[in-house]
Each structure stands twice: as C-alpha cells, then as structure tokens.
Write a protein that holds these residues in place. Structure first.
Motif, PDB file in Angstrom:
ATOM      1  N   PHE A   1      24.080  -3.473  -7.095  1.00 32.24           N
ATOM      2  CA  PHE A   1      24.039  -2.190  -6.397  1.00 32.24           C
ATOM      3  C   PHE A   1      25.423  -1.681  -6.025  1.00 32.24           C
ATOM      4  CE2 PHE A   1      19.582  -2.136  -6.436  1.00 32.24           C
ATOM      5  CZ  PHE A   1      19.151  -3.436  -6.283  1.00 32.24           C
ATOM      6  N   SER A   2      26.414  -2.525  -6.192  1.00 29.60           N
ATOM      7  CA  SER A   2      27.766  -2.085  -5.860  1.00 29.60           C
ATOM      8  C   SER A   2      28.443  -1.411  -7.056  1.00 29.60           C
ATOM      9  CB  SER A   2      28.605  -3.284  -5.392  1.00 29.60           C
ATOM     10  OG  SER A   2      28.650  -4.253  -6.413  1.00 29.60           O
ATOM     11  N   ARG A   3      27.849  -1.512  -8.220  1.00 32.47           N
ATOM     12  CA  ARG A   3      28.422  -0.875  -9.417  1.00 32.47           C
ATOM     13  C   ARG A   3      27.548   0.331  -9.747  1.00 32.47           C
ATOM     14  NH1 ARG A   3      31.116  -5.799 -12.310  1.00 32.47           N
ATOM     15  NH2 ARG A   3      30.911  -4.667 -14.269  1.00 32.47           N
ATOM     16  N   PRO A   4      28.156   1.539  -9.920  1.00 28.02           N
ATOM     17  CA  PRO A   4      27.369   2.783 -10.000  1.00 28.02           C
ATOM     18  C   PRO A   4      26.329   2.791 -11.132  1.00 28.02           C
ATOM     19  CG  PRO A   4      29.739   3.242 -10.221  1.00 28.02           C
ATOM     20  CD  PRO A   4      29.612   1.794  -9.988  1.00 28.02           C
ATOM     21  N   ILE A   5      26.716   2.363 -12.351  1.00 29.52           N
ATOM     22  CA  ILE A   5      25.773   2.470 -13.480  1.00 29.52           C
ATOM     23  C   ILE A   5      24.556   1.571 -13.238  1.00 29.52           C
ATOM     24  CG2 ILE A   5      25.441   2.052 -15.961  1.00 29.52           C
ATOM     25  CD1 ILE A   5      28.389   2.808 -16.371  1.00 29.52           C
ATOM     26  N   SER A   6      24.811   0.340 -12.827  1.00 24.58           N
ATOM     27  CA  SER A   6      23.670  -0.567 -12.622  1.00 24.58           C
ATOM     28  C   SER A   6      22.857  -0.132 -11.412  1.00 24.58           C
ATOM     29  CB  SER A   6      24.126  -2.021 -12.483  1.00 24.58           C
ATOM     30  OG  SER A   6      24.918  -2.182 -11.346  1.00 24.58           O
ATOM     31  N   ALA A   7      23.517   0.423 -10.373  1.00 29.75           N
ATOM     32  CA  ALA A   7      22.778   0.865  -9.182  1.00 29.75           C
ATOM     33  C   ALA A   7      21.829   2.004  -9.536  1.00 29.75           C
ATOM     34  CB  ALA A   7      23.753   1.322  -8.095  1.00 29.75           C
ATOM     35  N   VAL A   8      22.337   2.996 -10.271  1.00 35.07           N
ATOM     36  CA  VAL A   8      21.497   4.147 -10.645  1.00 35.07           C
ATOM     37  C   VAL A   8      20.353   3.676 -11.550  1.00 35.07           C
ATOM     38  CG1 VAL A   8      21.491   6.265 -12.034  1.00 35.07           C
ATOM     39  CG2 VAL A   8      23.299   5.885 -10.362  1.00 35.07           C
ATOM     40  N   THR A   9      20.686   2.817 -12.498  1.00 35.75           N
ATOM     41  CA  THR A   9      19.668   2.333 -13.454  1.00 35.75           C
ATOM     42  C   THR A   9      18.575   1.560 -12.738  1.00 35.75           C
ATOM     43  OG1 THR A   9      21.462   2.110 -15.051  1.00 35.75           O
ATOM     44  CG2 THR A   9      19.359   1.176 -15.669  1.00 35.75           C
ATOM     45  N   LEU A  10      18.985   0.673 -11.814  1.00 32.24           N
ATOM     46  CA  LEU A  10      17.972  -0.107 -11.082  1.00 32.24           C
ATOM     47  C   LEU A  10      17.162   0.796 -10.154  1.00 32.24           C
ATOM     48  CD1 LEU A  10      19.837  -3.438 -10.323  1.00 32.24           C
ATOM     49  CD2 LEU A  10      17.931  -3.083 -11.867  1.00 32.24           C
ATOM     50  N   GLY A  11      17.809   1.843  -9.638  1.00 27.38           N
ATOM     51  CA  GLY A  11      17.081   2.821  -8.831  1.00 27.38           C
ATOM     52  C   GLY A  11      15.964   3.469  -9.644  1.00 27.38           C
ATOM     53  N   LEU A  12      16.286   3.802 -10.906  1.00 22.80           N
ATOM     54  CA  LEU A  12      15.274   4.381 -11.814  1.00 22.80           C
ATOM     55  C   LEU A  12      14.123   3.402 -12.037  1.00 22.80           C
ATOM     56  CD1 LEU A  12      17.248   6.124 -14.698  1.00 22.80           C
ATOM     57  CD2 LEU A  12      15.405   7.144 -13.365  1.00 22.80           C
ATOM     58  N   VAL A  13      14.466   2.118 -12.164  1.00 24.91           N
ATOM     59  CA  VAL A  13      13.433   1.079 -12.362  1.00 24.91           C
ATOM     60  C   VAL A  13      12.479   1.074 -11.175  1.00 24.91           C
ATOM     61  CG1 VAL A  13      13.044  -1.415 -12.484  1.00 24.91           C
ATOM     62  CG2 VAL A  13      14.851  -0.383 -13.841  1.00 24.91           C
ATOM     63  N   VAL A  14      13.051   1.126  -9.975  1.00 26.40           N
ATOM     64  CA  VAL A  14      12.228   1.099  -8.757  1.00 26.40           C
ATOM     65  C   VAL A  14      11.326   2.343  -8.701  1.00 26.40           C
ATOM     66  CG1 VAL A  14      12.325   1.222  -6.241  1.00 26.40           C
ATOM     67  CG2 VAL A  14      13.841  -0.331  -7.464  1.00 26.40           C
ATOM     68  N   VAL A  15      11.905   3.504  -9.037  1.00 26.41           N
ATOM     69  CA  VAL A  15      11.121   4.752  -9.019  1.00 26.41           C
ATOM     70  C   VAL A  15       9.957   4.655 -10.003  1.00 26.41           C
ATOM     71  CG1 VAL A  15      11.200   7.194  -9.700  1.00 26.41           C
ATOM     72  CG2 VAL A  15      12.973   6.266  -8.204  1.00 26.41           C
ATOM     73  N   LEU A  16      10.225   4.155 -11.204  1.00 24.31           N
ATOM     74  CA  LEU A  16       9.166   4.037 -12.217  1.00 24.31           C
ATOM     75  C   LEU A  16       8.062   3.093 -11.748  1.00 24.31           C
ATOM     76  CD1 LEU A  16      11.181   3.830 -15.555  1.00 24.31           C
ATOM     77  CD2 LEU A  16       9.632   5.647 -14.871  1.00 24.31           C
ATOM     78  N   LEU A  17       8.468   1.959 -11.169  1.00 21.93           N
ATOM     79  CA  LEU A  17       7.457   0.990 -10.719  1.00 21.93           C
ATOM     80  C   LEU A  17       6.633   1.579  -9.572  1.00 21.93           C
ATOM     81  CD1 LEU A  17       9.497  -2.345 -10.884  1.00 21.93           C
ATOM     82  CD2 LEU A  17       7.602  -1.663 -12.355  1.00 21.93           C
ATOM     83  N   LEU A  18       7.302   2.313  -8.680  1.00 27.97           N
ATOM     84  CA  LEU A  18       6.574   2.909  -7.555  1.00 27.97           C
ATOM     85  C   LEU A  18       5.603   3.983  -8.034  1.00 27.97           C
ATOM     86  CD1 LEU A  18       9.304   3.191  -4.769  1.00 27.97           C
ATOM     87  CD2 LEU A  18       7.285   1.715  -4.780  1.00 27.97           C
TER      88      LEU A  18
END
Lengths: 505, 149
Positions: A465-482
């Motif tokens: 979460f401290s690196r922008p690309i991985s943070a945004v990408t993982l955020g998308l993962v969470v949104v999709l799962l939710l």
C-alpha cells in the motif's frame, strides 16, 4: 520511426516461407476448430501445444496465435448455420445470425462476420503496435509488489466476470493455485504435494492439464448428449453484404473493435465479455431496436468484430507485462516459457524477432482468414455434418498423442485422464474452468512475488500500500470483491428479515 | 436444498482440510519469512471458507438432486471412454502405439454402432495414419511394444 523500422523487421520475419506456412496452418486449423461445436480454441491450443515444441519459438507462437484468432472467425459459421456456437465467444452471434440465415440471408451474415473480423483484427494489430512499447516501459518500473497486485487483479477479474456463481469461480481459482504448488518449491527445494512420486517433482504440465480439462473433459461432456445439432439447409449464394448492410454495420464494427481491443487487454476480460457488451451497446444505440433478435445485421457485425479485436488485444499484457489476461494467453505463456523465452518488458529488447514477428504475422493472418473463410464455407458446412461418433474418438486419440509427446510418459496420460474426468465433473456441477487454469499458470508468479515482497518488507504488508501502482491495483481488487459480495449480503439480509417477525428486527 | 452445490462444497471442504494439514507439515513459516507451505495454507483456508459458504447457500436453494445430472444422458459412454483411456495409458508401454491405438479405436467405433468390418477397417486406418503422421513425420517417439514397430 523506430516502431516503423521494427514493424518492417517483423514483416521480414513473418513473410519467411516457414512463418507463412505456420500462419496458414494455424489459421486453417483455428477456423476448422472454431467451426466444430464443442471443441473451442482453448482445447485446440492445449492439444496442439506439444506439437509446437519441435518448432522454433517464433513459428510456434505464430501458429498458436493464428489458431486463436482463426477460431474466432470459424465460430461464427456454426452460429449462423446451426444456431450452436462454435465456441463461447460466438454465442451472441447465434441470436441474430441464425435468424438472418432463416430469412435466406446466411451469405450476408457470414460475409459481414468475416469482413468485420478482418477490419477489427487489422485495427487491433495497429493498437498492439502502438501500446506495446509504452506499456513495456511502464512495466520496467514494476517490482515484486506491483506484479503481485496486478496478478491478483487478473485473477479477481476472471472470477468477477465469470458467467456462473462467483463463489464457485473463486473456489476454482483456489484449486488452480493449489495445483500450481505441486512440485519442488524453488525457494526451499522442498517437494510439495508430490506424494512421493518422482514424476510430480517438476509439477503438473500446463499442456497436460489443458488437454485434460478442456480437450478430454469437453469431449466426455458432449459424448453423453443424446441429440445432435441440425445444419440449416439454406442456399448461400452471395457473401458480399450490400450497401445498406455496410451502412448499418460500419458503426458497430468500429465500436466493437475499440471495445474488444480494450477488454482484451484487461485481465479476465476477453472475447466472451466483449461480445456480450458489444451486443448490448448496439441494441441500446440502434434506431431499429425491434429488429434485434429478429435478424439485425448490427447484432452480428458488432460482436464478431469485438471478439476478434479482443483476441488481438489479449496479446498486449502477455507480451509486454508477461501477464496472461485469459486462459489462452496462459497457454501461450506456457509455450513461450517452454521455448526459453520469458514474456515481459524485456521481450521486445531481447527477442525482437519473436515480438515483431508475431505482431506482423497477425496482419498476414487476418488477410489469410478473409481469403479462407468466405470461399471455404461450403467445406466448413460439410465438416459440420461429420457425426460425433466419428469425431470424438479422433479428438480423444489426438489428446492422448499430444499428452504423451510432451515427456514420452505414460504417467502424463493418466494425469490427463484424471483431469479430463475432473473437467467433465466440473462442467456437470457448473464450475467454470477458466479461473482454475489462469490461477494454475499465474500461481508460481503470484507466490514468488508475494514471498519476495514480504522478504523485502520484513513481513510487513504495508509494502503493497505504500507503492502507488500496487496500492491502486489492490484497491481495485477490494472494490471488485465487495461489489461481488454485496448482492449476497443483501440476499442474506432479506432472508433474515422475511424469516424474523417484525417486532424482533 | 441444492444437493449438487452441497456435494461440491463438501468435496472442496475435504480437499481444503487435507491441504491445510499438508501445508502445516511443509512449514508455513511466518509473514516475514514465508515457508514452502505459506501460499498453500492461505489458499486452502480460502477454499475452506468458500466451501462452507457454498454449503450454507445451498441449504435454501431450490431442490436439485445429484442423480438427475445423469438422467436421460448417455453416461455409460462416458464411463466406457474413461476406462478405455486409462487402460490405454497402462497398456501403451507394453503393447506399443499401433496395437494399443487400434484396440482403442475398435472400442470407440464399436460404441458408435458401425458395422464390424467398418469398425475394424476404420480403427486400422486411424492407427496407421496417425502413426505415419506422428511417429514417422513429426518424430514423436511412441513405445514400440510387442510388435516392435
């Protein structure tokens, strides 16, 4: 200018007699397989994968690529004439394509499908050329956390976009990840889930798994059907759409191309998703909505263009990031690795002949497909009439040969049959297999990048979460799962409310 | 109750529990130093959780039995095909490609209800042509078996 020079270099590779031969074989076999209902491009690529081991890397990928987009072309023939999709991405074409055939307009339906596919494939190849280098440059800044995040996004997308139950798709993904762990762990050297069998020390071969699950599994599933499809008896006298057909189809073709190309790039996207989206968009935009479902040529032009553009777009993340966005690209990924070529940002630099040769061969392949598809339609109609009791034994024998030829091992045949039975049962119980295979291929990459990231951060998950690309990408993962989980929670809540008396809520 | 989803859920739960046990034996390690069983452990926990969810949601779904999956379909053909393929895998090193493939095709074409002469001729032709293409032209090394071919 640099891109243009590279493209000319690619043509010098693609126009070699050997390359032309394999483009031809790939597109011919792909069209044939696309025409046959039941055996899709995934099964075909799985079965033919071992054959390509004896070829050069470039020829191998050129042939497999030709097979892939050839199958997209071929699937439309069965959809129009038999009302049975030749493969999954041709399902939508059945809706209006077959209606056109019943109205005596099979020729224009097949013609617009072929021309639309050609235009879309050509434009998408230009897109591939334009996107490849910038995306490779971005990928060079990826580290282990970014790769982990993007791979996880790909796996999540595939399950999110699955047509059936999301729970079952997630379960298939978990099973695929488990299967990918079979073999020696590269970091510790410990054998995992090998049960003491030496033959499993190198893991399960992607080709054997693919042949079993998609080849044998599909044939077993089709074999038990007691009725066959009927080929529509209609005269096909002209293939060229008239001026009105073109006027109605041009917009859908262009929109389908753009939609298909970008959905092909997305992990988990692909031809099936893009065809349904294209059909929905064309119906919404059309001034003749009432014709959809009754032989609207737009309902054929848009989806057929989308599925071909998607097939080409799918090569972008594979060749530039080294991440296969769908099942077929997973098999291509396996093919490249077997040839000692690692797809990713260094592919253009280290193996320009492979990259530019494959891209240039797509231009050539699209021209060949247009030439093959229209005049050979009467031949494909005859192929459709071959009964299953002749076809299925041949396909099963081909599966056996393909599996055996990988390691000359009888053990691989047993593994293939076991996975064939697994694939058959998965279909019976309505589990999708695409997430399983994608997870199987991406599992080792996912694990390596996860473990490397945790080693780098000394066990802290904040690295993601401290690196922008991985943070945004993982955020998308969470949104999709939710968003996938939300309807389930609403359903459970409503059930609870209906089961509980009002004064107790 | 949807017995199909229930059955699938129970099967996957058993698989998940088995893999949890095996990953423990491999060594899960820690978050800062993941062991060989780390990802296996995580995925088997996920699979176990999803299996329980599938079982739970199957309870209130419409009734579907597992037996119905094999009603009105030609399942004996599938069973025969699987047995024939497994026997092929076991007998291939002993009998060799030509004989084994010939026998396999005899079984498959017989199920297709062709005449006996057609079955034998087609099986022979299939085995022979595939032998020429794959062994002689594409150089796939099939076992020679008792015929020595």
């Amino acid at each position: 200018m640099d891109t243009l020079n590279s493209l000319f270099y690619g043509f010098s590779v693609a126009l070699q007699p050997e390359s032309l031969f394999f483009v031809f074989i790939g597109t011919l076999l792909g069209t044939l397989i696309g025409v046959l209902p039941g055996l899709g491009p995934v099964a075909a690529v799985s079965i033919l994968l071992p054959v390509t081991f004896k070829l050069s890397t470039t020829s191998s990928i050129i042939m497999l690529a030709g097979l892939y987009y050839g199958a997209q072309y071929g699937g439309s023939t069965t959809s129009v004439l038999v009302n049975v999709p030749g493969e999954a991405s041709s399902v939508v074409t059945c809706i209006d394509g077959h209606k056109m055939a019943i109205q005596g307009r099979a020729g224009p339906a097949l013609g617009i499908a072929a021309f639309g596919s050609f235009i879309a494939g050509t434009i998408a190849t230009v897109g591939l050329v334009l996107f490849a280098k910038p995306l490779s440059a971005v990928a060079l800044s990826f580290g282990a956390p970014e790769y982990f995040a993007v791979i996880l996004l790909g796996l999540t997308f595939v399950t999110y976009l699955s047509r059936g139950s999301t729970i079952k798709a997630l379960m298939a993904t978990c099973l695929g990840l488990m299967l990918s762990n079979v073999g020696i762990d590269v970091l510790s050297g410990a054998p995992r889930m090998t049960f003491g069998m030496l033959q499993l020390f190198d893991g399960i071969s992607i080709a054997v798994l693919g042949i079993g699950v998609f080849g044998v599994g599909e044939v077993l599933f089709d074999m038990e059907k007691t009725s066959g499809a009927q080929v529509l008896k209609t005269k096909i006298d002209r293939y060229l759409p008239d001026a009105i057909d073109w006027a109605r189809s041009l917009g859908p073709i262009l929109r389908g191309t753009i939609l298909g190309f970008f959905s092909g790039i997305l992990p988990g996207g692909g031809p099936v998703f893009s065809t349904f989206m294209s059909y929905g968009i064309e119906k919404r935009l059309s001034k003749r909505k009432e014709t959809f479902g009754n032989g609207a040529i737009e309902g054929v032009a848009g989806p057929e263009s989308a599925n071909n553009a998607s097939a080409t777009g799918a090569f972008v993340p594979l060749l530039t990031l080294g991440i296969p966005p769908n099942v077929i690209m997973s098999l291509m990924f396996g093919a490249l690795l077997i040839h000692g070529v690692t797809p990713g940002p260094f592919l253009i630099k280290d193996h320009p002949d492979v990259f530019w040769g494959v891209v240039s061969s797509m231009y050539v392949g699209n021209i060949m497909l247009l030439i093959l598809n229209l005049p050979l339609i009467p031949l494909w109609v005859q192929v459709l009439r071959v009964p299953g009791r002749i076809l299925y034994p041949l396909i099963l024998l081909f599966c056996l040969i393909g599996s055996y030829s990988i390691n000359n091992s009888g053990f691989d045949l047993i593994v293939m049959v076991i996975f064939g039975l697994f694939g058959y049962m998965a279909r019976k119980f309505e589990f999708e297999l695409a997430p399983l295979v994608l997870a199987f291929v991406l599992g080792p990459l996912l694990e390596t990048n996860l473990r490397q990231s945790l080693l780098m951060s000394e066990g802290s998950f904040t690295i993601f979460f401290s690196r922008p690309i991985s943070a945004v990408t993982l955020g998308l993962v969470v949104v999709l799962l939710l968003t996938a989980a939300f309807p389930v929670f609403v359903k459970l809540k409503n059930r609870y409310r209906s089961a509980t008396p009002d004064d107790q809520i | 109750m949807d017995r199909r989803d229930m059955g699938a859920g129970v099967f996957c739960l058993v698989v998940a529990l088995f893999v949890v046990w095996r990953s423990g034996e491999l060594g899960i390690g820690s978050v800062s130093e993941p062991g060989a069983g780390f990802l296996l452990f995580l995925t088997s926990l996920c699979l176990g959780g999803l299996s329980i969810l599938l079982i739970a949601t199957s309870v209130r779904k419409e009734n579907r039995s597992i037996a119905e999956l094999w009603r009105n379909v030609a399942w004996p053909k599938v069973l025969l095909a699987v047995i024939a393929l497994l026997l092929y895998a076991v007998c291939l090193p002993v009998l060799g490609y030509l004989l084994c493939s010939f026998l396999l095709m005899v079984v498959f074409y017989s199920v297709g209800r062709f005449r006996t002469t057609t079955v034998l001729a087609s099986a022979f032709a299939t085995a022979a042509i595939s032998y020429v293409i794959f062994q002689l032209l594409l150089k796939v090394r099939f076992p020679r078996g008792i015929l020595g071919l």
